[in-house]
Structures are given as C-alpha cells and as structure tokens.
Motif scaffolding. Structure first.
Motif, PDB file in Angstrom:
ATOM      1  N   PHE A  20      24.347  47.500  46.389  1.00 40.11           N
ATOM      2  CA  PHE A  20      25.962  47.686  46.482  1.00 40.11           C
ATOM      3  C   PHE A  20      26.080  47.792  48.086  1.00 40.11           C
ATOM      4  O   PHE A  20      25.774  48.673  48.655  1.00 40.11           O
ATOM      5  CB  PHE A  20      26.384  48.868  46.041  1.00 40.11           C
ATOM      6  CG  PHE A  20      26.220  48.776  44.490  1.00 40.11           C
ATOM      7  CD1 PHE A  20      27.142  48.384  43.416  1.00 40.11           C
ATOM      8  CD2 PHE A  20      25.046  49.325  43.765  1.00 40.11           C
ATOM      9  CE1 PHE A  20      27.079  48.673  42.091  1.00 40.11           C
ATOM     10  CE2 PHE A  20      24.707  49.194  42.447  1.00 40.11           C
ATOM     11  CZ  PHE A  20      25.883  48.849  41.706  1.00 40.11           C
ATOM     12  N   LYS A  22      29.738  47.665  50.927  1.00 38.21           N
ATOM     13  CA  LYS A  22      31.016  47.654  51.112  1.00 38.21           C
ATOM     14  C   LYS A  22      31.420  47.274  52.896  1.00 38.21           C
ATOM     15  O   LYS A  22      30.686  47.910  53.652  1.00 38.21           O
ATOM     16  CB  LYS A  22      31.415  49.273  50.917  1.00 38.21           C
ATOM     17  CG  LYS A  22      32.759  49.421  50.796  1.00 38.21           C
ATOM     18  CD  LYS A  22      33.061  50.879  50.487  1.00 38.21           C
ATOM     19  CE  LYS A  22      34.767  50.972  50.292  1.00 38.21           C
ATOM     20  NZ  LYS A  22      35.139  52.417  49.770  1.00 38.21           N
ATOM     21  N   ARG A  30      30.952  44.329  47.162  1.00 42.32           N
ATOM     22  CA  ARG A  30      30.180  43.211  46.595  1.00 42.32           C
ATOM     23  C   ARG A  30      28.584  43.637  46.438  1.00 42.32           C
ATOM     24  O   ARG A  30      28.126  44.657  46.683  1.00 42.32           O
ATOM     25  CB  ARG A  30      29.953  42.001  47.395  1.00 42.32           C
ATOM     26  CG  ARG A  30      29.252  42.302  48.785  1.00 42.32           C
ATOM     27  CD  ARG A  30      29.412  40.875  49.550  1.00 42.32           C
ATOM     28  NE  ARG A  30      28.437  41.059  50.505  1.00 42.32           N
ATOM     29  CZ  ARG A  30      28.628  39.904  51.780  1.00 42.32           C
ATOM     30  NH1 ARG A  30      29.118  38.939  51.492  1.00 42.32           N
ATOM     31  NH2 ARG A  30      27.709  39.930  52.593  1.00 42.32           N
ATOM     32  N   THR A  31      28.177  42.890  45.420  1.00 37.17           N
ATOM     33  CA  THR A  31      26.567  43.171  44.942  1.00 37.17           C
ATOM     34  C   THR A  31      25.860  42.090  45.128  1.00 37.17           C
ATOM     35  O   THR A  31      26.358  40.883  44.949  1.00 37.17           O
ATOM     36  CB  THR A  31      26.769  43.630  43.676  1.00 37.17           C
ATOM     37  OG1 THR A  31      27.269  42.816  42.742  1.00 37.17           O
ATOM     38  CG2 THR A  31      27.673  45.299  43.191  1.00 37.17           C
ATOM     39  N   LEU A 115      29.504  41.895  41.654  1.00 35.57           N
ATOM     40  CA  LEU A 115      30.745  42.216  42.107  1.00 35.57           C
ATOM     41  C   LEU A 115      31.043  41.448  43.425  1.00 35.57           C
ATOM     42  O   LEU A 115      29.857  41.560  44.133  1.00 35.57           O
ATOM     43  CB  LEU A 115      30.958  43.670  42.603  1.00 35.57           C
ATOM     44  CG  LEU A 115      31.009  44.586  41.290  1.00 35.57           C
ATOM     45  CD1 LEU A 115      31.157  46.065  41.994  1.00 35.57           C
ATOM     46  CD2 LEU A 115      32.126  44.092  40.529  1.00 35.57           C
ATOM     47  N   PRO A 116      32.218  40.815  43.899  1.00 39.28           N
ATOM     48  CA  PRO A 116      33.403  41.040  43.293  1.00 39.28           C
ATOM     49  C   PRO A 116      33.206  40.013  42.054  1.00 39.28           C
ATOM     50  O   PRO A 116      32.685  38.964  41.862  1.00 39.28           O
ATOM     51  CB  PRO A 116      34.374  40.359  44.075  1.00 39.28           C
ATOM     52  CG  PRO A 116      33.539  39.356  45.072  1.00 39.28           C
ATOM     53  CD  PRO A 116      32.334  39.914  45.185  1.00 39.28           C
ATOM     54  N   ARG A 117      34.092  40.334  41.078  1.00 37.06           N
ATOM     55  CA  ARG A 117      33.956  39.804  39.869  1.00 37.06           C
ATOM     56  C   ARG A 117      34.824  38.433  39.860  1.00 37.06           C
ATOM     57  O   ARG A 117      35.573  38.017  40.634  1.00 37.06           O
ATOM     58  CB  ARG A 117      34.846  40.513  38.809  1.00 37.06           C
ATOM     59  CG  ARG A 117      34.139  41.896  38.457  1.00 37.06           C
ATOM     60  CD  ARG A 117      35.222  42.686  37.408  1.00 37.06           C
ATOM     61  NE  ARG A 117      34.400  43.827  37.054  1.00 37.06           N
ATOM     62  CZ  ARG A 117      34.843  45.060  36.972  1.00 37.06           C
ATOM     63  NH1 ARG A 117      36.468  44.994  37.431  1.00 37.06           N
ATOM     64  NH2 ARG A 117      34.440  46.142  36.855  1.00 37.06           N
ATOM     65  N   ARG A 118      34.238  37.500  39.059  1.00 38.97           N
ATOM     66  CA  ARG A 118      34.587  36.200  39.009  1.00 38.97           C
ATOM     67  C   ARG A 118      34.895  35.525  37.786  1.00 38.97           C
ATOM     68  O   ARG A 118      34.074  35.820  36.759  1.00 38.97           O
ATOM     69  CB  ARG A 118      33.708  35.176  39.957  1.00 38.97           C
ATOM     70  CG  ARG A 118      33.615  35.450  41.203  1.00 38.97           C
ATOM     71  CD  ARG A 118      32.725  34.453  41.898  1.00 38.97           C
ATOM     72  NE  ARG A 118      31.997  33.600  41.324  1.00 38.97           N
ATOM     73  CZ  ARG A 118      30.490  33.252  41.433  1.00 38.97           C
ATOM     74  NH1 ARG A 118      29.762  34.205  42.388  1.00 38.97           N
ATOM     75  NH2 ARG A 118      29.762  32.525  40.543  1.00 38.97           N
ATOM     76  N   ASP A 152      32.988  44.160  32.806  1.00 36.48           N
ATOM     77  CA  ASP A 152      34.390  43.830  32.769  1.00 36.48           C
ATOM     78  C   ASP A 152      35.533  44.843  32.456  1.00 36.48           C
ATOM     79  O   ASP A 152      36.713  44.854  32.716  1.00 36.48           O
ATOM     80  CB  ASP A 152      34.613  42.374  32.516  1.00 36.48           C
ATOM     81  CG  ASP A 152      33.997  41.400  33.244  1.00 36.48           C
ATOM     82  OD1 ASP A 152      33.868  41.406  34.511  1.00 36.48           O
ATOM     83  OD2 ASP A 152      33.585  40.413  32.809  1.00 36.48           O
ATOM     84  N   ASP A 156      38.102  50.355  37.436  1.00 30.93           N
ATOM     85  CA  ASP A 156      37.583  51.132  38.884  1.00 30.93           C
ATOM     86  C   ASP A 156      36.230  51.156  39.013  1.00 30.93           C
ATOM     87  O   ASP A 156      35.953  52.272  38.838  1.00 30.93           O
ATOM     88  CB  ASP A 156      38.765  51.802  39.232  1.00 30.93           C
ATOM     89  CG  ASP A 156      38.597  52.349  40.621  1.00 30.93           C
ATOM     90  OD1 ASP A 156      37.674  51.541  41.560  1.00 30.93           O
ATOM     91  OD2 ASP A 156      39.266  53.182  41.135  1.00 30.93           O
ATOM     92  N   PHE A 157      35.344  50.295  39.380  1.00 28.43           N
ATOM     93  CA  PHE A 157      33.873  50.596  39.440  1.00 28.43           C
ATOM     94  C   PHE A 157      33.685  51.546  40.562  1.00 28.43           C
ATOM     95  O   PHE A 157      32.546  52.257  40.501  1.00 28.43           O
ATOM     96  CB  PHE A 157      33.188  49.205  39.524  1.00 28.43           C
ATOM     97  CG  PHE A 157      31.745  49.421  39.193  1.00 28.43           C
ATOM     98  CD1 PHE A 157      31.251  49.434  38.138  1.00 28.43           C
ATOM     99  CD2 PHE A 157      30.869  49.568  40.422  1.00 28.43           C
ATOM    100  CE1 PHE A 157      29.825  49.666  37.720  1.00 28.43           C
ATOM    101  CE2 PHE A 157      29.553  49.755  40.183  1.00 28.43           C
ATOM    102  CZ  PHE A 157      29.172  49.883  38.736  1.00 28.43           C
ATOM    103  N   SER A 158      34.348  51.739  41.712  1.00 27.60           N
ATOM    104  CA  SER A 158      34.177  52.709  42.807  1.00 27.60           C
ATOM    105  C   SER A 158      34.294  53.906  42.231  1.00 27.60           C
ATOM    106  O   SER A 158      33.783  54.822  42.730  1.00 27.60           O
ATOM    107  CB  SER A 158      35.175  52.175  43.916  1.00 27.60           C
ATOM    108  OG  SER A 158      36.321  52.710  43.568  1.00 27.60           O
TER     109      SER A 158
END
Length: 183
Positions: A20, A22, A30-31, A115-118, A152, A156-158
C-alpha cells in the motif's frame, strides 16, 4: 451434452506481498502485488509530481483456478488476496452483509483487488461465484458456507480495519496487541 460441474483447483500460485502506497502530494492511495519482496514501510520515491511512500504491506498470494474435469482456466490476476471483515465500520456494506450472512451460517471473505479502483477490473458476480464454488467445494456445506464479496463494497478503504487472510504471525507466540487501520 450437459454443462461441466466444475471442480476448481488453484494453479499458477504466486506468493508475495500486497503493498500500500500513499502520495503526499495528492493523497492518492494505490496498491500493487510484489512477488519478489516488498519495500519497507516508510520507503519513499518520486514519480513525476507524486511522492509515494510505502504505508503498509501484507503477505498474500495470487492464483488462477482451473477445472480438473474440463480444463477451463479462470485467471484471477486482478485479485491480490482476501480480507476478513472485522465489522469496524457500522455503515460499511460488507459489515452489514456479513451480519446477515452470519444468521445463515455463511462466512464472508472479501476478494481484494487493486487501488485505485478501475471499472475494467471490477470482479463480476460470475467470477465471485467461481471463487465461492472453489472454497465451498472444500468444506462440509451442511455446516456452513463461504460467501465471497468484492472489495468494491468498501466505500472508504482508508478507514477499513479488515485483515488480510495470511499466515504471517502464526509463528509468533504473542497475539497482536491492537488492531489498527492500514493507514
């Protein structure tokens, strides 16, 4: 001719780490999956206008599934591992569904992607069903079943305190002191 009643098995197994990062410039998260080691938490590097810092990493695995009967191959290179929901956020869709499923003796795991999700990497219901079939084919479903949900559903994954399902820490004689968020 009847359709195959697939008997899935893991293939192309790749062990590694979910990393992960930031950005201090845009606050983006992002991951990525690293099969050859991982950066240390706190490592930083510049990429264009972004300064990425490794915030966390977790042991995980990637794999594909292949039917033992017909040979059909389902690629899951967009899945970096599975999370256990700790129900840390009352309004989280995963936590709400997990409570409903628990009444039916169905245990939830969350398929975690990048992440980020697409839009092009969303886990379709068909692919989630294949993962469920894989896990449920290996258990006594008269006692309980597994439901696989997509990450998905986590808005709020954070803020999420879900835990990656892995074996890190199993060799430790001491339990973790406190569950903390990933960021």
């Amino acid at each position: 001719m009847s359709e195959c009643q697939h008997q899935w098995e893991m293939t192309n197994i790749r062990f590694g780490f979910v990393v992960f990062e930031k950005c201090s410039h845009c606050n983006g998260i992002r991951t990525f999956f690293s099969a050859s080691g991982h950066p240390m938490v706190g490592d930083e590097y510049v990429e264009g206008e972004h300064t990425w810092r490794c915030m966390e990493n977790a042991q995980s695995l990637q794999f594909d599934l292949q039917c033992k009967q017909c040979g059909q191959l389902e690629k899951f290179d967009d899945v970096m591992g599975f999370l256990y929901c700790t129900e840390c956020l009352d309004d989280c869709k995963v936590a709400i569904l997990q409570k409903k499923y628990a009444e039916k003796k169905t245990w939830v795991i969350v398929a975690f992607g990048f992440l980020p999700r697409r839009k092009d990497t969303e886990l379709s219901p068909r692919r989630l069903k294949i993962l469920e079939d894989y896990f449920n084919q290996r258990r006594d479903t008269s006692r309980s079943t597994i439901a696989v949900l997509s990450f998905d559903l986590i808005d709020d994954f954070s803020r999420c305190k879900g835990e990656f399902i892995h074996d890190v820490g199993m060799l430790s004689l001491e339990p973790p002191k406190e569950r903390k968020p990933l960021f």
